[in-house]
Motif scaffolding. Structure first.
Motif, PDB file in Angstrom:
ATOM      1  N   SER A   1       0.831  -1.210   0.000  1.00 41.17           N
ATOM      2  CA  SER A   1       0.000   0.000   0.000  1.00 41.17           C
ATOM      3  C   SER A   1       0.860   1.252   0.000  1.00 41.17           C
ATOM      4  CB  SER A   1      -0.931   0.008   1.216  1.00 41.17           C
ATOM      5  OG  SER A   1      -1.846  -1.054   1.148  1.00 41.17           O
ATOM      6  N   ARG A   2       1.880   1.266   0.863  1.00 40.05           N
ATOM      7  CA  ARG A   2       2.758   2.439   0.929  1.00 40.05           C
ATOM      8  C   ARG A   2       3.545   2.602  -0.363  1.00 40.05           C
ATOM      9  NH1 ARG A   2       2.912   0.881   6.477  1.00 40.05           N
ATOM     10  NH2 ARG A   2       4.576  -0.636   6.114  1.00 40.05           N
ATOM     11  N   ALA A   3       3.965   1.482  -0.962  1.00 38.63           N
ATOM     12  CA  ALA A   3       4.687   1.557  -2.232  1.00 38.63           C
ATOM     13  C   ALA A   3       3.791   2.115  -3.333  1.00 38.63           C
ATOM     14  CB  ALA A   3       5.212   0.179  -2.625  1.00 38.63           C
ATOM     15  N   ALA A   4       2.545   1.653  -3.349  1.00 36.50           N
ATOM     16  CA  ALA A   4       1.603   2.137  -4.364  1.00 36.50           C
ATOM     17  C   ALA A   4       1.381   3.642  -4.229  1.00 36.50           C
ATOM     18  CB  ALA A   4       0.271   1.390  -4.223  1.00 36.50           C
ATOM     19  N   GLU A   5       1.267   4.112  -2.993  1.00 36.53           N
ATOM     20  CA  GLU A   5       1.067   5.546  -2.759  1.00 36.53           C
ATOM     21  C   GLU A   5       2.278   6.342  -3.232  1.00 36.53           C
ATOM     22  OE1 GLU A   5       0.188   8.573   1.016  1.00 36.53           O
ATOM     23  OE2 GLU A   5       0.094   6.393   1.272  1.00 36.53           O
ATOM     24  N   ALA A   6       3.475   5.845  -2.946  1.00 38.84           N
ATOM     25  CA  ALA A   6       4.693   6.548  -3.347  1.00 38.84           C
ATOM     26  C   ALA A   6       4.848   6.586  -4.855  1.00 38.84           C
ATOM     27  CB  ALA A   6       5.913   5.882  -2.698  1.00 38.84           C
ATOM     28  N   LEU A   7       4.412   5.531  -5.536  1.00 38.42           N
ATOM     29  CA  LEU A   7       4.566   5.431  -6.986  1.00 38.42           C
ATOM     30  C   LEU A   7       3.357   5.967  -7.753  1.00 38.42           C
ATOM     31  CD1 LEU A   7       6.134   1.836  -7.120  1.00 38.42           C
ATOM     32  CD2 LEU A   7       7.321   4.006  -7.537  1.00 38.42           C
ATOM     33  N   CYS A   8       2.336   6.423  -7.003  1.00 37.28           N
ATOM     34  CA  CYS A   8       1.096   6.927  -7.630  1.00 37.28           C
ATOM     35  C   CYS A   8       0.443   5.840  -8.482  1.00 37.28           C
ATOM     36  CB  CYS A   8       1.371   8.181  -8.456  1.00 37.28           C
ATOM     37  SG  CYS A   8       2.014   9.557  -7.478  1.00 37.28           S
ATOM     38  N   LEU A   9       0.413   4.617  -7.949  1.00 42.04           N
ATOM     39  CA  LEU A   9      -0.219   3.487  -8.617  1.00 42.04           C
ATOM     40  C   LEU A   9      -1.231   2.859  -7.665  1.00 42.04           C
ATOM     41  CD1 LEU A   9       2.988   1.793 -10.113  1.00 42.04           C
ATOM     42  CD2 LEU A   9       1.279   3.122 -11.389  1.00 42.04           C
ATOM     43  N   THR A  10      -2.013   1.929  -8.182  1.00 34.71           N
ATOM     44  CA  THR A  10      -2.909   1.182  -7.310  1.00 34.71           C
ATOM     45  C   THR A  10      -2.137   0.031  -6.672  1.00 34.71           C
ATOM     46  OG1 THR A  10      -3.616  -0.347  -9.061  1.00 34.71           O
ATOM     47  CG2 THR A  10      -4.859   1.721  -8.819  1.00 34.71           C
ATOM     48  N   GLN A  11      -2.640  -0.439  -5.533  1.00 37.33           N
ATOM     49  CA  GLN A  11      -1.976  -1.566  -4.886  1.00 37.33           C
ATOM     50  C   GLN A  11      -1.977  -2.817  -5.767  1.00 37.33           C
ATOM     51  OE1 GLN A  11      -3.053  -2.353  -0.801  1.00 37.33           O
ATOM     52  NE2 GLN A  11      -2.447  -4.505  -0.965  1.00 37.33           N
ATOM     53  N   PRO A  12      -3.087  -3.151  -6.449  1.00 35.17           N
ATOM     54  CA  PRO A  12      -3.050  -4.334  -7.328  1.00 35.17           C
ATOM     55  C   PRO A  12      -1.997  -4.222  -8.429  1.00 35.17           C
ATOM     56  CG  PRO A  12      -5.310  -3.701  -6.891  1.00 35.17           C
ATOM     57  CD  PRO A  12      -4.451  -2.604  -6.317  1.00 35.17           C
ATOM     58  N   ALA A  13      -1.785  -2.987  -8.941  1.00 38.09           N
ATOM     59  CA  ALA A  13      -0.780  -2.809  -9.995  1.00 38.09           C
ATOM     60  C   ALA A  13       0.620  -3.098  -9.469  1.00 38.09           C
ATOM     61  CB  ALA A  13      -0.856  -1.386 -10.560  1.00 38.09           C
ATOM     62  N   VAL A  14       0.919  -2.610  -8.271  1.00 39.84           N
ATOM     63  CA  VAL A  14       2.231  -2.872  -7.676  1.00 39.84           C
ATOM     64  C   VAL A  14       2.391  -4.356  -7.371  1.00 39.84           C
ATOM     65  CG1 VAL A  14       3.704  -2.424  -5.670  1.00 39.84           C
ATOM     66  CG2 VAL A  14       2.448  -0.546  -6.739  1.00 39.84           C
ATOM     67  N   SER A  15       1.360  -4.964  -6.818  1.00 36.24           N
ATOM     68  CA  SER A  15       1.407  -6.401  -6.508  1.00 36.24           C
ATOM     69  C   SER A  15       1.649  -7.224  -7.761  1.00 36.24           C
ATOM     70  CB  SER A  15       0.098  -6.838  -5.841  1.00 36.24           C
ATOM     71  OG  SER A  15      -0.095  -6.158  -4.622  1.00 36.24           O
ATOM     72  N   GLU A  16       1.029  -6.835  -8.856  1.00 31.05           N
ATOM     73  CA  GLU A  16       1.191  -7.575 -10.108  1.00 31.05           C
ATOM     74  C   GLU A  16       2.604  -7.433 -10.656  1.00 31.05           C
ATOM     75  OE1 GLU A  16       0.287  -9.933 -13.484  1.00 31.05           O
ATOM     76  OE2 GLU A  16      -0.551  -9.729 -11.460  1.00 31.05           O
ATOM     77  N   GLN A  17       3.187  -6.249 -10.543  1.00 36.94           N
ATOM     78  CA  GLN A  17       4.562  -6.053 -11.011  1.00 36.94           C
ATOM     79  C   GLN A  17       5.531  -6.951 -10.238  1.00 36.94           C
ATOM     80  OE1 GLN A  17       5.532  -4.492 -13.562  1.00 36.94           O
ATOM     81  NE2 GLN A  17       4.159  -2.799 -14.035  1.00 36.94           N
ATOM     82  N   VAL A  18       5.353  -7.010  -8.939  1.00 34.16           N
ATOM     83  CA  VAL A  18       6.234  -7.850  -8.116  1.00 34.16           C
ATOM     84  C   VAL A  18       5.978  -9.325  -8.404  1.00 34.16           C
ATOM     85  CG1 VAL A  18       6.837  -8.500  -5.742  1.00 34.16           C
ATOM     86  CG2 VAL A  18       6.429  -6.085  -6.313  1.00 34.16           C
ATOM     87  N   ARG A  19       4.707  -9.690  -8.546  1.00 30.89           N
ATOM     88  CA  ARG A  19       4.377 -11.087  -8.848  1.00 30.89           C
ATOM     89  C   ARG A  19       5.003 -11.536 -10.163  1.00 30.89           C
ATOM     90  NH1 ARG A  19       1.430 -14.241 -11.781  1.00 30.89           N
ATOM     91  NH2 ARG A  19       0.636 -12.489 -13.012  1.00 30.89           N
TER      92      ARG A  19
END
Length: 286
Positions: free
Chosen positions: A19-37
């Motif tokens: 969640s904090r990463a998504a906020e810092a990157l101006c992305l949604t949490q699912p988008a960040v989770s998908e990139q890492v996955r």
């Protein structure tokens, strides 16, 4: 492997959550989770342990994070170089110090000159400070008597004598100095292992062939002070760090040359980061 995947991983590791990463990157949490996955899937490796309330780096994730930290700091330095030279210095300056009063004047000057810098300050012993600097958990450290080396850049902040101190009624009236051999007969309240003050006293005791056995080991200088002030025993401290305290008596240590120098340090490989460079350069001019 894509830059966006590495960037998503780095920010999750740096900030401790999706969640904090998504906020810092101006992305949604699912988008960040998908990139890492996708990064994990493409390389058949697990980078995070995903618990219900937190994420933790795996061993492979820790190894990758050690590589991404300098990578993204280099990216930041490139961005700074290409930006206007007159841009304001900003960001969070994390400082860890063995004694805050050694650096309060400098930090006050930093805030006066660069109001867009936010500062966090916490305490630690020399060993913990150097570990946190190496782990990129702080930008600036204040330590006692660091040996010069290629991995750290340092600036001297001056020094003071190491003295003993005890509650006033623990020592005979009018006593201002005593040999270390006499002082070690009293119950000792010592700092934790990793404290430079403790190490220096231990080395002097060994040099004199004396046995040093703490009665109480306390975490941090303030804990030692409070225990000594209640009469729990005798402690050792740099005189500059003790300050005024009517509850205790200060005693010089006869026959010993115990001196603590304080040093401002940063990791050499991070020296050119604009935030760190600004503070170190300001300290040199004081």
């Amino acid at each position: 492997m894509r830059h966006t995947q590495i960037k998503a991983f780095h920010h999750v590791a740096l900030l401790g959550g999706f969640s904090r990463a998504a906020e810092a990157l101006c992305l949604t949490q699912p988008a960040v989770s998908e990139q890492v996955r996708k990064l994990e899937q493409d390389h058949d490796t697990l980078l995070f342990h995903r618990d219900r309330r937190q994420v933790r780096l795996t061993e492979a994730g820790e190894a990758l994070f050690r590589l991404t930290r300098p990578y993204f700091e280099a990216e930041e330095q490139i961005s700074e170089h290409l930006s206007q030279s007159g841009a304001a210095v900003a960001g969070e300056l994390r400082v860890i110090a063995d004694a805050a009063h050694h650096v309060t004047g400098l930090l006050r000057e930093v805030r006066a000159k660069y109001p867009q810098i936010t500062i966090s300050l916490r305490g630690g012993n020399t060993e913990a400070i150097l570990e946190d600097l190496r782990a990129y958990k702080a930008e600036i450290g204040v330590v006692g008597d660091i040996a010069p080396g290629p991995d750290f850049e340092s600036i001297s902040l001056g020094g003071a004598e190491i003295v003993a101190f005890a509650r006033s009624d623990m020592l005979p009236p009018g006593i201002t100095s005593r040999p270390l051999s006499d002082l070690l007969q009293l119950p000792l309240v010592m700092r934790e292992s990793g404290s430079k003050t403790r190490l220096k006293v231990e080395e002097e005791a060994a040099r004199q062939g004396l046995r040093l056995t703490p009665a109480i080991v306390a975490e941090g200088r303030e804990a030692v002070r409070e225990l000594v002030a209640t009469g729990a025993g005798l402690g050792f401290v740099s005189q500059a760090e003790l300050g005024a305290d009517d509850r205790v008596t200060v005693v010089s240590i006869e026959g010993a040359s115990l001196h603590m120098d304080e040093t401002l340090v940063c990791l050499s490989q991070r020296r050119d980061l604009r935030l760190i460079r600004t503070v170190m350069d300001l300290a040199k001019r004081r």
